[in-house]
Design a protein around this motif. Structure first.
Motif, PDB file in Angstrom:
ATOM      1  N   GLY A 297      49.553 -29.406  95.082  1.00 53.40           N
ATOM      2  CA  GLY A 297      49.377 -30.141  96.325  1.00 53.40           C
ATOM      3  C   GLY A 297      47.975 -30.099  96.881  1.00 53.40           C
ATOM      4  N   GLN A 298      46.974 -29.880  96.027  1.00 54.88           N
ATOM      5  CA  GLN A 298      45.582 -29.791  96.475  1.00 54.88           C
ATOM      6  C   GLN A 298      44.733 -30.829  95.739  1.00 54.88           C
ATOM      7  N   SER A 299      43.598 -31.153  96.346  1.00 53.96           N
ATOM      8  CA  SER A 299      42.683 -32.094  95.704  1.00 53.96           C
ATOM      9  C   SER A 299      41.290 -31.915  96.272  1.00 53.96           C
ATOM     10  N   TYR A 300      40.268 -32.210  95.414  1.00 57.01           N
ATOM     11  CA  TYR A 300      38.884 -32.005  95.810  1.00 57.01           C
ATOM     12  C   TYR A 300      38.027 -33.158  95.280  1.00 57.01           C
ATOM     13  N   GLY A 301      37.009 -33.527  96.055  1.00 57.79           N
ATOM     14  CA  GLY A 301      36.071 -34.554  95.612  1.00 57.79           C
ATOM     15  C   GLY A 301      34.722 -34.373  96.273  1.00 57.79           C
ATOM     16  N   GLU A 302      33.740 -35.123  95.821  1.00 55.54           N
ATOM     17  CA  GLU A 302      32.402 -35.014  96.378  1.00 55.54           C
ATOM     18  C   GLU A 302      31.684 -36.341  96.247  1.00 55.54           C
ATOM     19  N   LEU A 303      30.671 -36.522  97.095  1.00 52.51           N
ATOM     20  CA  LEU A 303      29.885 -37.744  97.101  1.00 52.51           C
ATOM     21  C   LEU A 303      28.426 -37.396  97.321  1.00 52.51           C
ATOM     22  N   TYR A 304      27.580 -37.899  96.424  1.00 52.94           N
ATOM     23  CA  TYR A 304      26.133 -37.822  96.596  1.00 52.94           C
ATOM     24  C   TYR A 304      25.614 -39.230  96.803  1.00 52.94           C
ATOM     25  N   THR A 305      24.731 -39.396  97.773  1.00 51.81           N
ATOM     26  CA  THR A 305      24.095 -40.699  97.965  1.00 51.81           C
ATOM     27  C   THR A 305      22.704 -40.512  98.554  1.00 51.81           C
ATOM     28  N   ASP A 306      21.802 -41.410  98.203  1.00 49.60           N
ATOM     29  CA  ASP A 306      20.454 -41.427  98.781  1.00 49.60           C
ATOM     30  C   ASP A 306      20.049 -42.887  98.943  1.00 49.60           C
TER      31      ASP A 306
END
Length: 494
Positions: A391-400
């Motif tokens: 029941g868990q989840s992870y994500g990430e975002l890089y932007t420039d």
């Protein structure tokens, strides 16, 4: 054009055994070859590129045939008849002599180096010097460099272009192997000509080739580098409307996937991890993944299983030990935890076959785009949440800003982490550089893997029920959001 830069007798070029500048025959005629091992060649190349750019603006270069490749089998005037490096009887498989389609082994580089000793790293050195020159000449933004010849460590300076591939189903499959190999070599920016280097498309086999080209575009959605050969684009004008629509859908999906792809390149740059990788990279304990060459991981959260043969309606896909969500069919969730192995999947030409891995949050663009400038200016986001069995989840975002040089070393970027559970989705802005003007918003959140039917959704710290949400086929979709990506937020669903 500054003619003084192109003196063939200058010190910047490879010499022969008599210390004279070598002339080699190439596709455009006779040419000299830069000696990238000479310390002054970098400055000379900067002057050449500056001179050229004064007549024709450009943002990058493709360094072609820099193995180096020639048509003169050594030099126009021949190689030495007495130098042991040229007369050696040592042969390569299917090659008559070491000078075949390249320079004489006795050719001299700066510092007394023979070409015999540096041939394998000539392409690497050319990329390093050219990248350095480009960064000086194109000061206002980062430049793109691609190289046909690369070596271990080339990925710091250049991407690699798989050029001479054929328009066949076999070469489409081989492009996956090459792409994965180069990522393991540390060269993550790599891709092949979509639909082949030479089209081979004609009216006699138009339908067969159309299917192959559609499937190839679907695969190329997940190439780190996607490019078509101009001859193929001309032949594609003969395609029917259905094929054009399917290719358009594939390319639009690639543009939507750019936030994830861009983040993967950030991870590759900072951690050395591949953008795409073999299945066994993520499932080291599963020996059955070792021989699999027809599937791959796009980052750690998406498994791509492309169709690589014509006329396929049932596609056999291997699912390692994890929870897998069919991107297109919300009712198709594969439990590889209790039963890893192969499973038949229904496919059609309209469907790209890829699966999200439980425990990951995939960031995509909300709108469809036709160029990358639009994605940075109007690139609102969708968060696709795929909960794990826990029941868990992870994500990430890089932007420039997408253009400035050295944004990472100067901390000029936005980095956001996302965490989800059975009741909450949170974002955490871990780095936002001063003056960041990213006005993009999170417009929609889709969550799969919930064990209960949510009856109330709240946004941020409000107790008010968010009205625009649905729960259908096990997917919670929260719509009409307007959450600035630069600000932390929390979504609650119970």
């Amino acid at each position: 054009m500054n003619s003084s830069l192109y003196n063939k007798d200058a010190k910047y070029f490879v010499r022969d055994y008599d210390n004279k500048t070598i002339l080699a025959k190439v596709a455009g005629g006779d040419a000299v070859l830069p000696d990238y091992f000479h310390p002054d060649t970098a400055g000379w190349l900067q002057d050449v590129l500056t001179d050229y750019r004064s007549d024709l603006s450009f943002d990058g270069l493709f360094v072609d045939e820099n193995e180096p490749s020639t048509e003169s089998n050594g030099a126009v005037g021949g190689c030495s008849t007495t130098d042991p490096y040229d007369t050696s009887v040592y042969k390569l498989k299917n090659v008559a002599k070491l000078r075949t389609r390249t320079l004489c082994p006795s050719a001299r580089h700066h510092g007394g180096l023979r070409h015999y000793d540096v041939h394998n790293i000539y392409g690497w050195k050319s990329s390093a010097v050219t990248n350095g020159a480009l960064s000086v000449v194109i000061k206002e933004k980062r430049a793109l460099l691609l190289s046909r010849s690369t070596y271990l460590g080339s990925g710091v300076h250049t991407g690699h272009f798989i050029k001479e591939n054929a328009a066949t189903w076999e070469d489409m499959a081989h492009s996956i192997v090459a792409m994965l190999n180069y990522n393991m070599y540390g060269i993550p920016l790599v891709g092949a000509n979509i639909c082949g280097h030479k089209s081979g498309i004609n009216d006699d086999d138009r339908l067969t080739e159309e299917e192959m080209c559609v499937r190839w575009h679907q695969l190329a959605t997940f190439y780190p580098l996607a490019k078509r050969y101009p001859a193929v684009e001309t032949q594609m004008l003969k395609f029917g409307n259905d094929s054009v629509r399917r290719i358009k859908d594939a390319m639009e999906m690639r543009y939507k996937m750019l936030p994830t792809l861009y983040t993967l390149f950030y991870i590759a740059h900072t951690k050395g991890l591949p953008v795409v990788s073999p299945i066994f990279f993520d499932f080291l304990d599963d020996n059955k993944t070792l021989p699999i060459q027809s599937q791959f991981m796009f980052g750690a959260g998406i498994m791509v299983a492309p169709v690589l043969k014509p006329g396929v309606t049932k596609h056999k896909v291997y699912f390692p030990k994890d929870l897998w969500y069919d991107y297109y069919n919300p009712n198709n969730v594969i439990d590889g935890i209790t039963e890893p192995g192969y499973a038949d999947q229904n496919v059609s030409l309209d469907k790209q076959t890829y699966y999200a891995r439980g425990g990951h949050i995939i960031v995509t663009h909300f709108n469809s785009f036709s160029n990358t400038r639009q994605t940075s200016e109007k690139g609102d986001y969708v968060l696709d949440v795929y909960l794990s069995s826990a029941g868990q989840s992870y994500g990430e975002l890089y932007t420039d800003d997408g253009v400035s040089q050295d944004t990472i070393s100067h901390d000029q970027f936005l980095y956001v982490k996302f965490n989800a559970s059975q009741e909450h989705l949170r974002s955490e802005v871990t780095l936002r550089y001063p003056g960041h003007d990213n006005q993009n918003k999170v417009k929609q959140v889709n969550i799969r893997g919930l064990t209960n039917h949510p009856e109330k959704v709240t946004v941020k710290n409000s107790d008010e029920n968010w009205s625009d949400f649905t729960f259908e086929d096990g997917v919670l979709s929260v719509k009409s959001l307007d959450l600035p990506i630069v600000e932390a937020f929390m979504l609650t669903y119970r």
